[in-house]
Design an enzyme around this catalytic site. Structure first.
Site, PDB file in Angstrom:
ATOM      1  N   GLY A 298      -0.221   3.321  39.555  1.00 31.48           N
ATOM      2  CA  GLY A 298      -1.442   3.338  40.372  1.00 31.48           C
ATOM      3  C   GLY A 298      -1.991   1.976  40.736  1.00 31.48           C
TER       4      GLY A 298
ATOM      5  N   SER B 192      -1.334   5.282  34.264  1.00 27.03           N
ATOM      6  CA  SER B 192      -1.740   5.124  32.883  1.00 27.03           C
ATOM      7  C   SER B 192      -2.917   4.179  32.826  1.00 27.03           C
ATOM      8  CB  SER B 192      -0.564   4.568  32.095  1.00 27.03           C
ATOM      9  OG  SER B 192      -1.032   3.862  30.999  1.00 27.03           O
TER      10      SER B 192
ATOM     11  N   VAL C 179      -1.861  -9.707  41.591  1.00 25.85           N
ATOM     12  CA  VAL C 179      -1.586 -10.871  42.423  1.00 25.85           C
ATOM     13  C   VAL C 179      -1.429 -10.338  43.844  1.00 25.85           C
ATOM     14  CG1 VAL C 179      -0.074 -12.851  42.777  1.00 25.85           C
ATOM     15  CG2 VAL C 179      -0.496 -12.004  40.510  1.00 25.85           C
TER      16      VAL C 179
ATOM     17  N   LYS D 195      -8.098 -13.886  57.075  1.00 22.99           N
ATOM     18  CA  LYS D 195      -7.059 -14.915  57.000  1.00 22.99           C
ATOM     19  C   LYS D 195      -6.388 -15.028  58.359  1.00 22.99           C
ATOM     20  CE  LYS D 195      -2.516 -15.955  55.119  1.00 22.99           C
ATOM     21  NZ  LYS D 195      -1.453 -15.668  54.137  1.00 22.99           N
TER      22      LYS D 195
ATOM     23  N   PRO E 122       0.090 -20.148  62.021  1.00 23.73           N
ATOM     24  CA  PRO E 122      -0.952 -19.185  62.387  1.00 23.73           C
ATOM     25  C   PRO E 122      -0.399 -17.777  62.590  1.00 23.73           C
ATOM     26  CG  PRO E 122      -0.421 -20.605  64.252  1.00 23.73           C
ATOM     27  CD  PRO E 122       0.477 -21.025  63.132  1.00 23.73           C
TER      28      PRO E 122
ATOM     29  N   VAL F 109       3.524   7.857  31.392  1.00 20.93           N
ATOM     30  CA  VAL F 109       4.835   8.496  31.469  1.00 20.93           C
ATOM     31  C   VAL F 109       5.667   7.988  30.299  1.00 20.93           C
ATOM     32  CG1 VAL F 109       6.965   8.655  32.814  1.00 20.93           C
ATOM     33  CG2 VAL F 109       4.745   8.780  33.966  1.00 20.93           C
TER      34      VAL F 109
ATOM     35  N   LEU G 268       6.650  -3.680  43.499  1.00 21.03           N
ATOM     36  CA  LEU G 268       7.372  -4.576  42.584  1.00 21.03           C
ATOM     37  C   LEU G 268       8.580  -3.891  41.951  1.00 21.03           C
ATOM     38  CD1 LEU G 268       4.302  -6.196  40.759  1.00 21.03           C
ATOM     39  CD2 LEU G 268       5.532  -7.027  42.764  1.00 21.03           C
TER      40      LEU G 268
END
Lengths: 247, 513
Positions: free
Chosen positions: B13, B42, B50, B81, B101, B188, B339
Site C-alpha cells: 500500500g 501491512s 522517496v 516542478k 525543462p 501477507v 519497486l
C-alpha cells in the site's frame, strides 16, 4: 482591497467630500466588463452579452456584461450619451461599492480617486455627520446589491456543481485581415443544460435560476450589436466574429 | 482454462499500490460485472517514501482517477516542478549549470530547433534558453500557471514535488471513499501457488486466505510475489549505474515566506549527486551515491556541507537499493508495479512515472480471461523491458558526458560501463542532433528534446556544419525562435511567484474549468 483608493466609507474622514453626477459614466471609458448580479440578467440581456469571467486575484468566477471586444474597449461609452438603455447597479452606485475590510467584513466603500468626488462642488455626502438623502439611497442600494452578490455567488456554485459552465472562445477577424482570439470568458453549456436530470432542473426552477440562465443564453445575440458598434465607432473595425468550439 | 478475471488482489500500500488500485478501480467503476479491486497492506511495513518528484504525466493520472488538483496541493504539501537544474555535472565549476525543462523545445515535433541553434552563433549559447522560455521562468522564481488557470491546465509544462507519505494517504482515502476499493490491513505471510504456476491466494497473518485471479505485486524492494513466490530473477544494472545508497534529510526554511524554487536542484558531488526539492514548509534533500566510492560517513558529511550551517536539518535517513529490474514484470497471473518490478536512481524522477505507465497499460489492456493473460503479459513485458533499457541509457548519458576527475566519475566513463546502444547513439549524434528517427517507438518515454537538453546542456559537440543540408525551413525556425521570445516576455509579466500561487491555492483553490 489592494487598491488604496478604495476606502471604507466613514463620516469623519469623508465629511467634506462632495458628489457630482456623471450621466456618461466616464469611469467606464476603458473598462471592458462591468460586474452584473443574477437579478440583473433579464434587463441587462436586452443590451449586453452576459458572460462569466475569473477574478484575477482569486480565480473565482463572476458574471459580467461585456462592453468591448478587446482589452480596455468600451463600445457603449461615448462623449455624448451612453449607448444602451440598461445601466447596471454597480455603475449606478459608483463611486460607491461594497468591499471587504481588513477584518474580512463586507461594508460600503468609496473610490476616492473618482473625479466625481471633490471638496469644492457637488452635493455634500454628509450633513452634520449624517448621510445626505442621496447617500442614504445609495447605501440602501449597496445593501441590496450585496444581497444580490451573495445570491449570484450561490448561483455560480450551483452551475459549477452541475458542470453547466464551459469556457468560450471568440475568434475575431479585422478588416485589415489580422486575427485575434478572445479568451477567458465562460458561458452556460446549453447542451449540458438539455441533459440535466429532472430533479436538478426542478431545484433550479425553485431557486429561480432558470430565467437568468435563459436570459444569459439569449444575451449572446447582443454580440451582433457589439460587432455593429465596433464597425461604426472603432479605429480597428472587424469583419467577423465567430464562436470557436472548444478543443 | 477460459476462466474470467474477477478479483484483483494488490499486495502493498505505498504510492505504487494505491495508484494502481485507483487507476484500475476508476477504469472499472462504470462497467457492470467488472473485476473487483482489493488491496492488502501491512501496518508494520514502512513505505520507502522517496520519489518526491513527479513527471507532468501525473496531472493526467490524477485527473483520470478523479482527484482535484487543489486537494493534491493542499493535502500533500505539493509544489510545482518545471525543470531539473543540473549543477556541477560537467566540470564542477561554479558556472557549470544547465536546465532540463519540462517544456519541449519550441515547435517540437513540427521542427527540430537543435539544428538551427547549432548553426547560428548569434542565438543564445545556452541550448535550453534558446529553445524554451522555461529556464528563464525558473530563474525568476515564477509559477507555471495562474490562480485563474483551470486545474491541471498550464501556461508552462509542470509536474509536482510532494510529500510522498501524504500523497499515499490521499490516494488511499480516495480509493476507499470514492472508488470502492476493498482494504485489508494485514501482513501477507504466505503465497499459495497452483500446479500451473499461477498464484491462487495469499495468506495473511490475522485474516483468512485471500483468493484472487490477478495479483499485483506492490510490495516494494522485497517483491514477495513476483520475486520470491514466482522466482523471477533480478537483473542487476549496477555495472552501469553505480549508485546504491542515499542519505536523505529535511531542511527548514530560513523564514516562512522564503521563495520556493520551481525546479529540482541536482548538484553533482564527488561520488554521486544531491537532490534538493522545495515543499511549502521545508526542503527535501538527499545524497545519492555509490558505496563503492564513498562511505556512509563521508556521504553524510558531504550532505551536511551542501546544506551549510545556516539551517539545522532533521530526519536523516539512510536508504540502500540496487539498480536493476526483474527479468519480466508479468509472470503467469502476477504483475509487479513499482519497486518490486525494479528501481533506478531518482535522477530523472522516473519511478512514479513508471508506476503510472504500468498501471495505465494494465487497465487499458486488462485480460478479461485467463486465456488472454499470456498475450497481455507478453505485450506488457515487451514494453517494459524496452523502457528499462531506454531509461538506463538516458540516465547513463548524464554520467558519460561529465569531465569531472574524481574516481567515481572516471569509472562512469569507462567504456565497459556504457551500454553499446548508448555508445551507438552517441556516435550518431556526433554527426546529427537527436531527432524523432532515434525515438521511433511509441514506447519511448524520453524523446529527442530530453536528450538534446542533456547533450547540449553538457557541451556535447555535434558537427552541425556537416548537417547543414538538413536545414530546409529556416523561416519556420525563425518563427518559433520569435514565438519563444514573445512567450517569455508575456509569461514573465503574467505569472505569479511560485510561493504566491501555492498560498492562493490554499486560500481559494483552482476551478475545474
Amino acid at each position: 482591497m489592494a487598491n488604496s483608493h478604495i476606502q471604507a466609507l466613514n463620516p469623519s474622514t469623508h465629511k467634506d467630500l462632495k458628489l457630482n453626477v456623471d450621466p456618461l459614466f466616464t469611469y467606464t471609458k476603458t473598462i471592458q466588463f462591468t460586474p452584473l448580479h443574477v437579478n440583473e440578467f433579464a434587463p441587462a440581456s436586452t443590451c449586453y452579452p452576459i458572460y462569466f469571467i475569473k477574478d484575477r486575484a482569486t480565480g473565482k468566477l463572476f458574471s459580467v456584461a461585456l462592453f468591448g471586444l478587446e482589452e480596455k474597449e468600451n463600445l457603449f461609452y461615448s462623449d455624448t450619451q451612453w449607448r444602451a438603455s440598461y445601466v447596471s447597479e454597480s455603475m449606478q452606485c459608483w463611486p460607491f461599492t461594497m468591499a471587504k475590510t481588513s477584518d474580512n467584513q463586507w461594508s460600503p466603500h468609496i473610490d476616492t480617486s473618482s473625479p466625481l468626488l471633490s471638496n469644492d462642488q457637488g452635493q455634500l455626502l454628509y450633513k452634520s455627520g449624517r448621510p445626505s438623502e442621496t447617500l442614504n439611497t445609495t447605501l440602501q442600494r449597496l445593501q441590496q446589491s450585496y444581497q444580490q452578490k451573495l445570491q449570484s455567488m450561490a448561483f455560480v456554485e450551483w452551475l459549477l456543481e452541475l458542470k453547466l459552465l464551459k469556457p468560450v472562445r471568440l475568434g475575431m477577424k479585422y478588416l485589415s485581415g489580422e486575427k485575434s482570439i478572445i479568451n477567458g470568458m465562460y458561458s452556460i453549456d446549453a447542451s449540458a443544460l438539455q441533459q440535466l436530470p429532472p430533479d436538478a432542473l426542478s431545484l433550479g426552477h425553485k431557486h429561480g435560476y432558470l430565467a437568468p440562465i435563459y436570459a444569459l443564453l439569449a444575451s449572446h445575440y447582443n454580440l451582433y450589436d457589439l460587432i455593429r458598434l465596433k464597425k461604426t465607432f472603432s479605429k480597428r473595425p472587424i469583419s467577423s466574429l465567430q464562436l470557436i468550439e472548444s478543443e | 482454462m477460459n476462466k474470467s478475471v474477477n478479483n484483483i488482489i494488490i499486495v502493498g500500500g505505498g504510492t505504487s499500490g494505491w495508484i494502481s488500485a485507483a487507476i484500475l478501480a476508476k477504469k472499472f467503476a462504470s462497467i457492470q460485472g467488472a473485476p473487483k479491486v482489493t488491496l492488502i497492506e501491512s501496518k508494520s511495513v514502512p513505505t520507502i517514501g522517496v520519489g518526491e518528484g513527479t513527471w507532468p504525466t501525473m496531472r493526467n493520472t490524477l485527473k483520470r482517477i478523479g482527484i482535484t488538483e487543489t486537494d493534491l496541493i493542499t493535502q500533500c504539501d505539493a509544489t510545482f516542478k518545471q525543470a531539473s537544474k543540473f549543477e556541477g555535472w560537467v566540470t564542477g565549476d561554479k558556472s557549470d549549470v544547465y536546465f532540463h525543462p519540462f517544456n519541449s523545445t519550441k515547435g517540437y515535433p513540427r521542427i527540430n530547433l537543435a539544428n538551427f541553434w547549432g548553426q547560428d552563433s548569434e542565438i543564445d549559447a545556452s541550448f535550453s534558453r534558446a529553445v524554451s522560455c522555461q529556464e528563464s521562468l525558473c530563474e525568476q522564481g515564477l509559477a507555471p500557471k495562474l490562480i485563474s488557470t483551470a486545474e491541471y491546465k498550464d501556461l508552462a509544462n509542470y509536474g509536482y514535488h510532494l510529500d510522498a507519505a501524504k500523497f499515499a494517504s490521499l490516494l488511499k482515502n480516495h480509493c476507499l471513499t470514492k472508488l470502492n476499493v476493498k482494504h485489508i490491513e494485514d501482513q501477507v505471510v504466505d503465497v499459495k501457488t497452483c500446479i500451473a504456476g499461477n498464484i491462487s491466494a495469499v495468506v495473511t497473518q490475522h485474516h483468512q486466505t485471500v483468493h484472487g485471479d490477478l495479483f499485483i505485486d506492490c510490495s516494494g524492494f522485497s517483491s514477495i510475489l513476483l520475486g520470491k513466490a514466482l522466482d523471477v530473477p533480478f537483473i542487476s544494472k549496477q555495472h552501469i549505474l553505480f549508485n546504491d545508497s542515499a542519505i536523505t534529510a529535511h531542511v527548514p526554511y530560513a523564514s516562512e515566506d522564503q521563495s520556493i524554487p520551481c525546479f529540482t536542484r541536482s548538484s553533482a558531488q564527488p561520488a554521486g549527486w544531491i537532490w534538493d526539492i522545495g515543499l511549502p514548509h521545508r526542503r527535501g534533500v538527499g545524497y545519492v551515491y555509490s558505496s563503492q566510492h564513498c562511505s556512509d560517513t563521508q556521504a553524510k558529511k558531504q550532505l551536511q556541507m551542501y546544506i551549510g550551517t545556516q539551517s539545522v536539518p532533521t530526519e536523516f535517513r539512510k536508504i540502500s537499493f540496487k539498480a536493476g529490474h526483474r527479468e519480466v514484470s508479468w509472470k503467469n497471473n502476477c504483475v509487479a508495479i513499482g519497486l518490486s518490478a525494479g528501481f533506478l536512481e531518482p535522477l530523472e524522477a522516473s519511478a512514479l512515472m513508471f508506476v503510472e505507465t504500468a498501471a495505465t497499460m494494465l487497465a487499458d489492456q486488462f485480460p478479461a480471461t485467463y486465456e488472454s493473460m499470456p498475450s497481455c503479459a507478453k505485450r506488457f513485458n515487451h514494453a517494459f523491458i524496452y523502457r528499462w533499457h531506454r531509461v538506463i541509457d538516458f540516465l547513463k548519458l548524464h554520467y558519460v558526458l561529465s569531465q569531472r576527475s574524481e574516481q567515481y566519475w572516471r569509472d562512469n566513463r569507462e567504456a565497459s560501463s556504457i551500454p553499446t546502444s548508448l555508445q551507438a547513439l552517441l556516435e550518431d549524434w556526433k554527426h546529427m542532433p537527436p531527432s524523432d528517427i532515434d525515438f521511433a517507438s511509441q514506447l519511448d518515454l524520453f524523446r529527442a528534446p530530453s536528450y538534446q537538453y542533456v547533450l547540449y546542456g553538457m557541451g556535447f559537440k555535434t558537427n552541425f556544419a556537416a548537417a547543414k543540408h538538413t536545414l530546409d525551413n529556416s523561416e519556420l525556425a525563425n518563427k518559433f525562435f520569435d514565438l519563444r521570445q514573445q512567450e517569455q516576455q508575456k509569461l514573465s509579466i503574467r505569472l505569479p511567484k511560485h510561493r504566491e500561487l501555492i498560498d492562493k491555492i490554499h486560500q481559494y483553490g483552482f476551478m475545474e474549468i
